[in-house]
Design an enzyme around this catalytic site. Structure first.
Site, PDB file in Angstrom:
ATOM      1  N   ALA A  23       0.796  -1.237   0.000  1.00  0.00           N
ATOM      2  CA  ALA A  23       0.000   0.000   0.000  1.00  0.00           C
ATOM      3  C   ALA A  23       0.823   1.279   0.000  1.00  0.00           C
ATOM      4  O   ALA A  23       0.402   2.294  -0.569  1.00  0.00           O
ATOM      5  CB  ALA A  23      -0.938   0.005   1.202  1.00  0.00           C
ATOM      6  N   THR A  27      -0.098   4.858  -1.800  1.00  0.00           N
ATOM      7  CA  THR A  27      -0.379   6.115  -1.091  1.00  0.00           C
ATOM      8  C   THR A  27       0.615   7.190  -1.542  1.00  0.00           C
ATOM      9  O   THR A  27       0.264   8.360  -1.630  1.00  0.00           O
ATOM     10  CB  THR A  27      -0.319   5.942   0.445  1.00  0.00           C
ATOM     11  OG1 THR A  27       0.894   5.302   0.803  1.00  0.00           O
ATOM     12  CG2 THR A  27      -1.474   5.113   0.945  1.00  0.00           C
ATOM     13  N   ARG A  35      -7.216   1.830   5.163  1.00  0.00           N
ATOM     14  CA  ARG A  35      -7.330   1.596   6.608  1.00  0.00           C
ATOM     15  C   ARG A  35      -6.824   2.734   7.476  1.00  0.00           C
ATOM     16  O   ARG A  35      -7.166   2.818   8.634  1.00  0.00           O
ATOM     17  CB  ARG A  35      -6.564   0.327   6.987  1.00  0.00           C
ATOM     18  CG  ARG A  35      -7.157  -0.921   6.386  1.00  0.00           C
ATOM     19  CD  ARG A  35      -6.439  -2.165   6.871  1.00  0.00           C
ATOM     20  NE  ARG A  35      -7.117  -3.354   6.397  1.00  0.00           N
ATOM     21  CZ  ARG A  35      -7.003  -3.854   5.184  1.00  0.00           C
ATOM     22  NH1 ARG A  35      -6.207  -3.260   4.314  1.00  0.00           N
ATOM     23  NH2 ARG A  35      -7.658  -4.934   4.828  1.00  0.00           N
ATOM     24  N   HIS A 120      -4.106  -9.493  -5.066  1.00  0.00           N
ATOM     25  CA  HIS A 120      -5.477  -9.133  -4.699  1.00  0.00           C
ATOM     26  C   HIS A 120      -6.300  -8.718  -5.910  1.00  0.00           C
ATOM     27  O   HIS A 120      -7.352  -8.108  -5.767  1.00  0.00           O
ATOM     28  CB  HIS A 120      -5.458  -8.016  -3.647  1.00  0.00           C
ATOM     29  CG  HIS A 120      -4.793  -8.441  -2.366  1.00  0.00           C
ATOM     30  ND1 HIS A 120      -4.341  -7.549  -1.409  1.00  0.00           N
ATOM     31  CD2 HIS A 120      -4.495  -9.672  -1.881  1.00  0.00           C
ATOM     32  CE1 HIS A 120      -3.792  -8.219  -0.400  1.00  0.00           C
ATOM     33  NE2 HIS A 120      -3.869  -9.503  -0.669  1.00  0.00           N
ATOM     34  N   CYS A 128     -19.201 -11.521 -15.550  1.00  0.00           N
ATOM     35  CA  CYS A 128     -20.618 -11.329 -15.259  1.00  0.00           C
ATOM     36  C   CYS A 128     -21.133 -12.491 -14.422  1.00  0.00           C
ATOM     37  O   CYS A 128     -20.927 -13.647 -14.762  1.00  0.00           O
ATOM     38  CB  CYS A 128     -21.398 -11.233 -16.569  1.00  0.00           C
ATOM     39  SG  CYS A 128     -23.179 -11.262 -16.296  1.00  0.00           S
ATOM     40  N   CYS A 158     -23.647  -6.026 -16.898  1.00  0.00           N
ATOM     41  CA  CYS A 158     -23.246  -6.684 -18.141  1.00  0.00           C
ATOM     42  C   CYS A 158     -24.094  -6.148 -19.294  1.00  0.00           C
ATOM     43  O   CYS A 158     -25.320  -6.078 -19.187  1.00  0.00           O
ATOM     44  CB  CYS A 158     -23.457  -8.185 -17.967  1.00  0.00           C
ATOM     45  SG  CYS A 158     -23.218  -9.160 -19.446  1.00  0.00           S
ATOM     46  N   CYS A 161     -26.454  -9.245 -20.647  1.00  0.00           N
ATOM     47  CA  CYS A 161     -27.592  -9.832 -19.923  1.00  0.00           C
ATOM     48  C   CYS A 161     -28.094  -8.972 -18.763  1.00  0.00           C
ATOM     49  O   CYS A 161     -29.090  -9.308 -18.130  1.00  0.00           O
ATOM     50  CB  CYS A 161     -27.231 -11.234 -19.418  1.00  0.00           C
ATOM     51  SG  CYS A 161     -26.209 -11.210 -17.934  1.00  0.00           S
TER      52      CYS A 161
HETATM   53 ZN    ZN Z   1     -23.987 -11.207 -18.485  1.00  0.00          ZN
END
Ligand code: ZN
Length: 252
Positions: A23, A27, A35, A120, A128, A158, A161
């Site tokens: 981090a 920063t 945090r 991460h 989707c 999405c 859909c």
């Molecule tokens: Zn979708």
């Protein structure tokens, strides 16, 4: 303390250099710490559980997307730091095997790092939850447009859909990305740079224990790693320090 010139010498003589970043690097670029006292959790009153717990996201994604709207707006204006660009340049010159990062902000990608493990995840890709469609190479402008198309509450949907899009960020309750590969890289490197990480968040915090290699830890503030003969702790501002390292590298 390891001088920048001595650090440059270690980098120059390394055959397999790996960097682990956290981090502090973000920063320094202007990404708010989640945090810290000025962090988004505190100043904007986000509940980290509702924002980043995968079970909350499945039920009520608007919490994550309220956070994302602010995060993306901030990150859009942020540029990689000198240290981000230094690492990318080192890789391009063949002097760095890979960057392993805990950050989700795309700054290493923007700086030009190619051999990159984002433990991460990041906003670079999404899938989707409805139809399974996967989208890749996304940038912040795309996220802003897509969230703006469904503003109340803000949710990226999405186009095929209408399902909720989940960015490939690792939520609490999900497995981190590329851990086995990161462990292998760290275990076999001959020099490890640990930059801007306090090493408080597992499993990234465990990686420096996976190697006997010389390890240079540069951070402002405490780092949760015990001293050992192969570890050099440098308390410094990252860009200040690596500007001097870069000067030493080019001086010869
Ligand atoms: Zn979708």
């Amino acid at each position: 303390m390891l001088t920048p010139a001595a650090c440059a010498e270690l980098i120059r003589s390394s055959r397999s250099l790996v960097a682990l970043t956290g981090a502090g690097l973000s920063t320094a670029a202007g990404i708010p710490d989640f945090r810290g006292p000025q962090g988004l959790y505190v100043t904007r009153r986000y509940d980290p559980e509702k924002v980043f717990e995968i079970s909350w996201f499945r039920r009520e994604p608007q919490h994550f997307y309220a956070f994302s709207r602010d995060f993306v707006a901030t990150a859009t204006d942020v540029r990689p730091t000198f240290t981000h660009r230094f690492l990318a340049r080192l890789e391009a010159q063949g002097g760095l095997l890979a960057v392993v990062t805990q950050n989700i902000d795309l700054l290493h990608q923007q700086a030009g790092s190619r051999s990159l493990i984002e433990l991460h995840g990041s906003y670079d890709a999404a899938h989707c939850d409805g139809c399974g469609k996967r989208l890749a190479q996304l940038d912040y402008a795309w996220w802003q447009e897509t969230m703006a198309a469904s503003p109340d509450p803000p949710i990226a949907r999405c186009s095929a859909c209408g399902g909720v899009l989940k960015p490939e960020i690792v939520f609490f309750g999900e497995l981190v990305h590329g851990l086995a590969e990161a462990e292998e890289l760290v275990a076999s490197c001959d020099l490890l740079l640990v930059l801007g990480s306090t090493l408080q968040v597992a499993p990234a915090s465990l990686l420096p224990f996976a190697t006997e290699a010389t390890t240079v830890i540069v951070n402002q503030g405490e780092v949760a790693l015990p001293p050992s003969p192969q570890r050099h702790f440098v308390e410094a501002e990252l860009d200040d320090y690596f500007r001097q390292v870069a000067e030493s590298l080019t001086a010869r």
